[in-house]
Design a protein around this motif. Structure first.
Motif, PDB file in Angstrom:
ATOM      1  N   VAL A 455       0.850  -1.189   0.000  1.00 30.87           N
ATOM      2  CA  VAL A 455       0.000   0.000   0.000  1.00 30.87           C
ATOM      3  C   VAL A 455       0.884   1.236   0.000  1.00 30.87           C
ATOM      4  O   VAL A 455       1.684   1.438   0.905  1.00 30.87           O
ATOM      5  N   ARG A 456       0.723   2.055  -1.037  1.00 36.58           N
ATOM      6  CA  ARG A 456       1.547   3.256  -1.152  1.00 36.58           C
ATOM      7  C   ARG A 456       0.850   4.492  -0.586  1.00 36.58           C
ATOM      8  O   ARG A 456       1.486   5.412  -0.086  1.00 36.58           O
ATOM      9  N   ASP A 457      -0.470   4.540  -0.701  1.00 37.11           N
ATOM     10  CA  ASP A 457      -1.210   5.699  -0.202  1.00 37.11           C
ATOM     11  C   ASP A 457      -2.605   5.223   0.183  1.00 37.11           C
ATOM     12  O   ASP A 457      -3.101   4.217  -0.332  1.00 37.11           O
ATOM     13  N   THR A 458      -3.243   5.944   1.080  1.00 36.62           N
ATOM     14  CA  THR A 458      -4.548   5.508   1.548  1.00 36.62           C
ATOM     15  C   THR A 458      -5.347   6.675   2.093  1.00 36.62           C
ATOM     16  O   THR A 458      -4.789   7.704   2.495  1.00 36.62           O
ATOM     17  N   ALA A 459      -6.648   6.506   2.083  1.00 33.75           N
ATOM     18  CA  ALA A 459      -7.568   7.436   2.728  1.00 33.75           C
ATOM     19  C   ALA A 459      -8.698   6.614   3.328  1.00 33.75           C
ATOM     20  O   ALA A 459      -9.168   5.652   2.717  1.00 33.75           O
ATOM     21  N   VAL A 460      -9.122   6.998   4.523  1.00 34.59           N
ATOM     22  CA  VAL A 460     -10.184   6.281   5.218  1.00 34.59           C
ATOM     23  C   VAL A 460     -11.349   7.241   5.442  1.00 34.59           C
ATOM     24  O   VAL A 460     -11.143   8.367   5.907  1.00 34.59           O
ATOM     25  N   VAL A 461     -12.548   6.808   5.093  1.00 33.17           N
ATOM     26  CA  VAL A 461     -13.728   7.648   5.268  1.00 33.17           C
ATOM     27  C   VAL A 461     -14.822   6.861   5.972  1.00 33.17           C
ATOM     28  O   VAL A 461     -14.845   5.624   5.950  1.00 33.17           O
ATOM     29  N   GLU A 470     -21.629   4.494  11.253  1.00 38.21           N
ATOM     30  CA  GLU A 470     -20.947   4.621   9.968  1.00 38.21           C
ATOM     31  C   GLU A 470     -20.088   3.391   9.724  1.00 38.21           C
ATOM     32  O   GLU A 470     -19.625   2.739  10.662  1.00 38.21           O
ATOM     33  N   ARG A 471     -19.875   3.095   8.463  1.00 32.70           N
ATOM     34  CA  ARG A 471     -18.945   2.044   8.071  1.00 32.70           C
ATOM     35  C   ARG A 471     -17.581   2.654   7.831  1.00 32.70           C
ATOM     36  O   ARG A 471     -17.456   3.774   7.327  1.00 32.70           O
ATOM     37  N   VAL A 472     -16.523   1.928   8.187  1.00 32.07           N
ATOM     38  CA  VAL A 472     -15.148   2.372   7.956  1.00 32.07           C
ATOM     39  C   VAL A 472     -14.704   1.829   6.598  1.00 32.07           C
ATOM     40  O   VAL A 472     -14.598   0.610   6.414  1.00 32.07           O
ATOM     41  N   LEU A 491      -9.894  -7.244   2.042  1.00 30.40           N
ATOM     42  CA  LEU A 491     -10.437  -6.839   3.334  1.00 30.40           C
ATOM     43  C   LEU A 491      -9.933  -7.768   4.425  1.00 30.40           C
ATOM     44  O   LEU A 491      -9.511  -7.308   5.498  1.00 30.40           O
ATOM     45  N   ARG A 492      -9.952  -9.066   4.153  1.00 28.39           N
ATOM     46  CA  ARG A 492      -9.518 -10.021   5.173  1.00 28.39           C
ATOM     47  C   ARG A 492      -8.049  -9.825   5.528  1.00 28.39           C
ATOM     48  O   ARG A 492      -7.688  -9.790   6.713  1.00 28.39           O
ATOM     49  N   SER A 493      -7.196  -9.652   4.498  1.00 29.66           N
ATOM     50  CA  SER A 493      -5.762  -9.538   4.783  1.00 29.66           C
ATOM     51  C   SER A 493      -5.437  -8.238   5.506  1.00 29.66           C
ATOM     52  O   SER A 493      -4.578  -8.195   6.388  1.00 29.66           O
ATOM     53  N   VAL A 494      -6.136  -7.169   5.162  1.00 25.66           N
ATOM     54  CA  VAL A 494      -5.894  -5.890   5.829  1.00 25.66           C
ATOM     55  C   VAL A 494      -6.355  -5.968   7.286  1.00 25.66           C
ATOM     56  O   VAL A 494      -5.663  -5.500   8.200  1.00 25.66           O
ATOM     57  N   ARG A 495      -7.505  -6.570   7.520  1.00 23.78           N
ATOM     58  CA  ARG A 495      -7.995  -6.707   8.901  1.00 23.78           C
ATOM     59  C   ARG A 495      -7.036  -7.567   9.731  1.00 23.78           C
ATOM     60  O   ARG A 495      -6.748  -7.237  10.896  1.00 23.78           O
ATOM     61  N   GLU A 496      -6.543  -8.665   9.142  1.00 23.96           N
ATOM     62  CA  GLU A 496      -5.595  -9.514   9.869  1.00 23.96           C
ATOM     63  C   GLU A 496      -4.319  -8.750  10.193  1.00 23.96           C
ATOM     64  O   GLU A 496      -3.761  -8.867  11.290  1.00 23.96           O
ATOM     65  N   HIS A 497      -3.844  -7.953   9.246  1.00 19.90           N
ATOM     66  CA  HIS A 497      -2.634  -7.150   9.456  1.00 19.90           C
ATOM     67  C   HIS A 497      -2.842  -6.152  10.596  1.00 19.90           C
ATOM     68  O   HIS A 497      -1.988  -6.007  11.484  1.00 19.90           O
ATOM     69  N   ALA A 504      -7.751  -2.033  17.987  1.00 19.13           N
ATOM     70  CA  ALA A 504      -9.029  -2.437  18.575  1.00 19.13           C
ATOM     71  C   ALA A 504      -9.990  -2.906  17.491  1.00 19.13           C
ATOM     72  O   ALA A 504      -9.971  -2.399  16.358  1.00 19.13           O
ATOM     73  N   SER A 505     -10.850  -3.829  17.851  1.00 23.69           N
ATOM     74  CA  SER A 505     -11.749  -4.427  16.858  1.00 23.69           C
ATOM     75  C   SER A 505     -12.707  -3.402  16.263  1.00 23.69           C
ATOM     76  O   SER A 505     -13.067  -3.498  15.087  1.00 23.69           O
ATOM     77  N   TYR A 506     -13.122  -2.398  17.066  1.00 24.55           N
ATOM     78  CA  TYR A 506     -14.072  -1.426  16.521  1.00 24.55           C
ATOM     79  C   TYR A 506     -13.425  -0.483  15.494  1.00 24.55           C
ATOM     80  O   TYR A 506     -14.128   0.263  14.801  1.00 24.55           O
ATOM     81  N   LYS A 507     -12.092  -0.514  15.381  1.00 24.69           N
ATOM     82  CA  LYS A 507     -11.397   0.311  14.391  1.00 24.69           C
ATOM     83  C   LYS A 507     -11.138  -0.436  13.085  1.00 24.69           C
ATOM     84  O   LYS A 507     -10.581   0.141  12.144  1.00 24.69           O
ATOM     85  N   MET A 508     -11.526  -1.710  13.010  1.00 22.20           N
ATOM     86  CA  MET A 508     -11.286  -2.500  11.811  1.00 22.20           C
ATOM     87  C   MET A 508     -12.147  -2.001  10.644  1.00 22.20           C
ATOM     88  O   MET A 508     -13.314  -1.645  10.829  1.00 22.20           O
ATOM     89  N   PRO A 509     -11.597  -1.974   9.433  1.00 20.97           N
ATOM     90  CA  PRO A 509     -12.385  -1.523   8.280  1.00 20.97           C
ATOM     91  C   PRO A 509     -13.492  -2.504   7.931  1.00 20.97           C
ATOM     92  O   PRO A 509     -13.384  -3.712   8.171  1.00 20.97           O
TER      93      PRO A 509
END
Length: 541
Positions: A455-461, A470-472, A491-497, A504-509
Motif C-alpha cells: 500500500v503506497r497511499d490511503t484514505a479512510v472515510v 458509519e462504516r469504515v 479486506l480479510r488480509s488488511v484486517r488480519e494485518h 481495537a476491533s471497533y477500528k477494523m475496516p
C-alpha cells in the motif's frame, strides 16, 4: 492598514518586535540585501533557465516598475497563478517591492476557484502562464475578467495574445520603488480546507519573514543550502518554510521542479546538490518506491514531510530507502509550525510532529468545552503567536468561528502533547468516524493501513450505515512490494494485518476499495467527499 485585515493587538505586536521576531524589513528589502551580498551566485533554477542573484533582482525590479506603469499600487491585490518557474519568484518579489499583495493561486485551480479568489480579494490584476500541462490559462483569464469587473489587467507569462506579456514588464525601465511598511500584508495564502471555497490568509512582511527564518533555523538552512520545490511553490510549505522564497531571501539556491515525479526530480537532486525539500507523505513513499529501481544518494539531504500524518512505519520506510534525514512537520498556512529537530532521537522524529519553531508560539489542547486537558490527552489544538494570523481576510463570520475572544486560532486538528513538549497530531475534528458505538480517528486507521506491504497511499472515510452508525471504508493505492510484485490487498488480509498490530476491533475496516489514485482538492488535500461519492461505483475487495 488594509481593510479586512485583522492586526495583532498593540501589546502583542510590541512584544514580538522587542523579542526580535519582527525586524521591520519588507520581503523585498530582505531579498535586495541577499542579492547585493552575492550578485554572481546562482539564485534559482527551473526547467528552462537559471539566474544569478543580480539577474533575478533586475528582473524583479523591472516587473515592479512595469506594474507601477500599469497602475498597480500598494495594497492592490493581484492573483498570481504561475507554476514552479523563476517568473513566479521574480513576480512575487516585484509585488513585494511596490507593496501590492499577491493572491497565491495553485496551478490546479480553474475558473471557479480563480473567479472566487478575484472577487473575494477584489483583485485588480491576474498574472498567469499561457499554457501549462495542456491547459490554456488565457481562456480562463478571459472568463474571469468578464465576470470579475474589478480585474483591470491580465498579464501572461508566454504568448500573451491580447493580454500584456510578462516579458514586456520585465523590459520596463527601472523606476524608484515606493517605501513598503513591513507591518502591512505581504501576501494572501489560501486555506487548506477540504470543504467549501478557500479562505484568504493574510501574512505580513514581518510575520512571514520570521516564518522563513524560524523554519530555516531548525533545519540549519543558510546561504549554502539548496532547496528543491517539488510541490507547487504557492503552497506555504514550498514557499516559506523556508521554501523557495526563503532560499533566495537567505542567499541559498531555489530549484523549481516542473513536477514531483522521481524521473524529473532525482536528476535535479543529484545535479543541483539539493540539501532540503518538502513533501507530502504520499510523494515521499512514491520516491522511496522509485529508488528501488533508480538508486539515488540522498544522504546529504533533509526531507521535511507534512500536510498529513506521516506515521512511524512510513517514515522508517522512506528514511531506509532514500537514506535522507527525515524531519516530521506540522504546519498550517494560518501560522503555527511544529518541527522535529535534526538531533531528535528516532522515536521523536518518527513518532511526533515535533515542537513549535518559536519560543513564543502558544499552544493549548482543549476539550469540547475549550477547557485545557492534561498532557497526553487528545483534544483540539489552539494556537497564537508572532506568525499566526488573528483573522482571515475580510471574513468576519469565519473569524467568529475560527478564533477565540483572546486571539487563539482554532485549528480543527486533534492533537496531544508529550511529556517533553512534542506535538502528536491525531486527526481532524471533522474526520472522526462513529463506528460500533465508538469514535474512530480516520487518520489513525490510515497510519496502520500504510504499514501494509504494497500500500503506497490511503484514505479512510466513514459512510452512513443506519441512522447513527458509519462504516469504515479504506481506499488504497497500491505500489510494489519488496519483490517487485503487486501485493494482494483484501479486506480479510488488511484486517488480519491491523489485528496483528494490536488495533481495537471497533477500528477494523468494513470495506477496502483499491483505486489507482486518490482525488485531491485544488489545494492538494485528499478529497474525501469525492471518495464517498464514488464509493458506489467502485469495486470492493
Amino acid at each position: 492598514m488594509l481593510d479586512g485585515f485583522v492586526p495583532w493587538p498593540t501589546g502583542f505586536a510590541d512584544r514580538y518586535r522587542r523579542a526580535g521576531y519582527w525586524r521591520g524589513l519588507s520581503l523585498r528589502e530582505l531579498f535586495a540585501d541577499s542579492a547585493a551580498r552575492r550578485p554572481d551566485k546562482t539564485a534559482a533554477v527551473d526547467a528552462h533557465h537559471r539566474v544569478t542573484y543580480a539577474e533575478l533582482a533586475q528582473e524583479a525590479d523591472r516587473i515592479a516598475s512595469g506594474l507601477l506603469a500599469l497602475g498597480v499600487r500598494g495594497r492592490d491585490r493581484v492573483v498570481v497563478h504561475l507554476p514552479n518557474r523563476i517568473s513566479f519568484l521574480s513576480t512575487v518579489i516585484a509585488l513585494a517591492g511596490i507593496g501590492a499583495i499577491p493572491v497565491l493561486a495553485l496551478p490546479g485551480h480553474r475558473r471557479d476557484e480563480i473567479l472566487h479568489l478575484a472577487r473575494a480579494s477584489e483583485a485588480v490584476a491576474y498574472i498567469g502562464p499561457d499554457r501549462f500541462q495542456g491547459f490554456d490559462f488565457r481562456a480562463l483569464a478571459r472568463d474571469v475578467r468578464r465576470d470579475a469587473p474589478g480585474l483591470r489587467h491580465v498579464v501572461i507569462d508566454g504568448q500573451a495574445e491580447e493580454f500584456t506579456p510578462l516579458s514586456e514588464l520585465a523590459r520596463s525601465g527601472v523606476r524608484e520603488l515606493p517605501p513598503v511598511d513591513s507591518s502591512e500584508v505581504a501576501l494572501l495564502l489560501l486555506s487548506g480546507g477540504t470543504t467549501g471555497v478557500p479562505k484568504l490568509i493574510p501574512r505580513t512582511h514581518d510575520d512571514y519573514a520570521y516564518n522563513i527564518a524560524a523554519c530555516a533555523r531548525v533545519v540549519e538552512f543558510d546561504d549554502s543550502g539548496v532547496y528543491l520545490a517539488a510541490n507547487p511553490v504557492p503552497h506555504n510549505a514550498a514557499l516559506g518554510c523556508p521554501g523557495a522564497l526563503g532560499a533566495v531571501l537567505l542567499g541559498g539556491k531555489a530549484v523549481l521542479a516542473a513536477n514531483p515525479s522521481p524521473d524529473h526530480v532525482f536528476p535535479l537532486i543529484r545535479d543541483e546538490g539539493v540539501t532540503l525539500t518538502t513533501l507530502v507523505p504520499a510523494l515521499a513513499l512514491l520516491w522511496a518506491e522509485a529508488a528501488r529501481a533508480t538508486p539515488i544518494d540522498m544522504s546529504g539531504m533533509i526531507m521535511q514531510v507534512g500536510s498529513s500524518k506521516f506515521g512511524p512505519a512510513a517514515a522508517e520506510r522512506v528514511s531506509g530507502s532514500l537514506g535522507c534525514r527525515i524531519a516530521n512537520v506540522y504546519g498550517i498556512g494560518e501560522g503555527l509550525i511544529t518541527h522535529t529537530r535534526l538531533d531528535d532521537p528516532p522515536e521523536v522524529v518518527f513518532g511526533t510532529e515535533g515542537r513549535p519553531v518559536c519560543p513564543d508560539d502558544e499552544i493549548r489542547i482543549v476539550d469540547a468545552d475549550e477547557k485545557d486537558v492534561a498532557v497526553g490527552v487528545t483534544g483540539e489544538l489552539l494556537t497564537r503567536g508572532p506568525y499566526t494570523i488573528r483573522g482571515y481576510f475580510a471574513a468576519p463570520e469565519h473569524n467568529r468561528r475560527s478564533f477565540t475572544e483572546d486571539g487563539f486560532y482554532r485549528s480543527g486538528d486533534l492533537a496531544r502533547l508529550t511529556e517533553d513538549g512534542n506535538v502528536v497530531i491525531e486527526g481532524r475534528l471533522k474526520d472522526i468516524i462513529h463506528h460500533l458505538g465508538e469514535k474512530v480517528s480516520a487518520e489513525e486507521v490510515e497510519g496502520h493501513v500504510l504499514t501494509y506491504p504494497g500500500v503506497r497511499d490511503t484514505a479512510v472515510v466513514g459512510v452512513p450505515d443506519g441512522d447513527l452508525d458509519e462504516r469504515v471504508v479504506v481506499f488504497a493505492v497500491l505500489g510494489d512490494d519488496a519483490d517487485g510484485e503487486a501485493a494482494p490487498v483484501t479486506l480479510r488480509s488488511v484486517r488480519e494485518h491491523m489485528r496483528a498490530r494490536g488495533l481495537a476491533s471497533y477500528k477494523m475496516p468494513d470495506e477496502v476499495v483499491v483505486v489507482p489514485d486518490l482525488p485531491r482538492t485544488p489545494v492538494g488535500k485528499i478529497d474525501k467527499n469525492a471518495l464517498r461519492a464514488s464509493r458506489r461505483e467502485r469495486q470492493t475487495v
